[in-house]
Design a protein around this motif. Structure first.
Motif, mmCIF file in Angstrom:
data_model
loop_
_atom_site.group_PDB
_atom_site.id
_atom_site.type_symbol
_atom_site.label_atom_id
_atom_site.label_comp_id
_atom_site.label_asym_id
_atom_site.label_seq_id
_atom_site.Cartn_x
_atom_site.Cartn_y
_atom_site.Cartn_z
ATOM 1 N N GLU A 1 5.858 6.434 0.157
ATOM 2 C CA GLU A 1 6.163 6.305 1.580
ATOM 3 C C GLU A 1 7.327 5.334 1.752
ATOM 4 O O GLU A 1 7.318 4.246 1.179
ATOM 5 C CB GLU A 1 4.938 5.800 2.341
ATOM 6 C CG GLU A 1 5.149 5.577 3.814
ATOM 7 C CD GLU A 1 5.515 6.854 4.560
ATOM 8 O OE1 GLU A 1 6.499 6.815 5.314
ATOM 9 O OE2 GLU A 1 4.827 7.875 4.379
ATOM 10 N N TRP B 1 3.888 2.446 -3.392
ATOM 11 C CA TRP B 1 3.400 3.088 -4.612
ATOM 12 C C TRP B 1 3.017 4.543 -4.378
ATOM 13 O O TRP B 1 2.829 5.310 -5.331
ATOM 14 C CB TRP B 1 2.222 2.300 -5.194
ATOM 15 C CG TRP B 1 2.560 0.851 -5.304
ATOM 16 C CD1 TRP B 1 1.989 -0.183 -4.613
ATOM 17 C CD2 TRP B 1 3.573 0.252 -6.123
ATOM 18 N NE1 TRP B 1 2.582 -1.374 -4.946
ATOM 19 C CE2 TRP B 1 3.563 -1.142 -5.884
ATOM 20 C CE3 TRP B 1 4.506 0.742 -7.027
ATOM 21 C CZ2 TRP B 1 4.424 -2.032 -6.511
ATOM 22 C CZ3 TRP B 1 5.372 -0.148 -7.657
ATOM 23 C CH2 TRP B 1 5.320 -1.506 -7.402
ATOM 24 N N CYS B 2 2.923 4.941 -3.120
ATOM 25 C CA CYS B 2 2.599 6.332 -2.770
ATOM 26 C C CYS B 2 3.838 7.130 -2.378
ATOM 27 O O CYS B 2 3.731 8.285 -1.989
ATOM 28 C CB CYS B 2 1.618 6.352 -1.603
ATOM 29 S SG CYS B 2 0.078 5.503 -1.943
ATOM 30 N N ASP C 1 0.820 -1.215 0.000
ATOM 31 C CA ASP C 1 0.000 0.000 0.000
ATOM 32 C C ASP C 1 0.852 1.263 0.000
ATOM 33 O O ASP C 1 0.472 2.270 -0.597
ATOM 34 C CB ASP C 1 -0.911 0.033 1.240
ATOM 35 C CG ASP C 1 -2.013 -1.006 1.171
ATOM 36 O OD1 ASP C 1 -2.401 -1.383 0.048
ATOM 37 O OD2 ASP C 1 -2.471 -1.449 2.236
ATOM 38 N N LEU C 2 2.005 1.215 0.642
ATOM 39 C CA LEU C 2 2.788 2.424 0.864
ATOM 40 C C LEU C 2 3.851 2.708 -0.195
ATOM 41 O O LEU C 2 4.125 3.874 -0.489
ATOM 42 C CB LEU C 2 3.443 2.360 2.249
ATOM 43 C CG LEU C 2 2.456 2.265 3.427
ATOM 44 C CD1 LEU C 2 3.207 2.103 4.738
ATOM 45 C CD2 LEU C 2 1.562 3.490 3.468
#
Length: 148
Positions: free
Chosen positions: A81, A78-79, A75-76
């Protein structure tokens, strides 16, 4: 003509060569275990020993590490983070190649979240590796081709 980087250059930090600065800047490293691992296959025993001795002398208190994705990584990453994953800290070149491989193989068996990364599941391994590079995350040891 290309510049040849010597393993002595890796410890010549560009900011400052004072020991106190090296201790602070090199408190933890994913680079040196990675270089040491590949030296086992690419360098001769003398070069590998010199590299390890240089690490002991120049950065004796460095915590040598490897990074693995965790359950939050898909989840992180690709953003953008970068505060996710699992850090394995017992991968010092000082312990030798077999100990490094044993530790990493145990971590690979335990840290299985990489198989849940969407790009990995879709067969897009280069996309995941590119994201690691782009966000300055280390390549997980799952891709290091660990053999004894």
């Amino acid at each position: 003509m290309p510049t040849v980087l010597k393993n002595t250059d890796l410890l010549a930090h560009p900011e400052n060569s004072d020991q106190s600065y090296l201790d602070e800047a090199c408190v933890g490293s994913i680079l040196y275990p990675y270089v040491y691992f590949w030296m086992q296959y690419m360098a001769n025993e003398k070069e590998t020993t010199e590299f390890t001795e240089r690490l002991k002398k120049k950065i004796p208190n460095c915590t040598h590490q490897a990074w693995f994705p965790d359950e939050d990584s898909d989840d992180l990453i690709w953003c953008g983070e970068t505060y996710h994953g699992i850090c394995v800290t017992d991968v010092s070149p000082h312990d030798g190649h077999e100990a490094l491989v044993d530790t990493l193989n145990k971590a690979i068996e335990t840290c299985t979240a990489i198989s849940e990364i969407s790009a990995i599941k879709a067969g897009l391994v280069p996309l995941f590796l590119t994201a690691c590079r782009h966000y300055r995350l280390p390549i997980p040891p799952n891709f290091w081709l660990l053999e004894r």
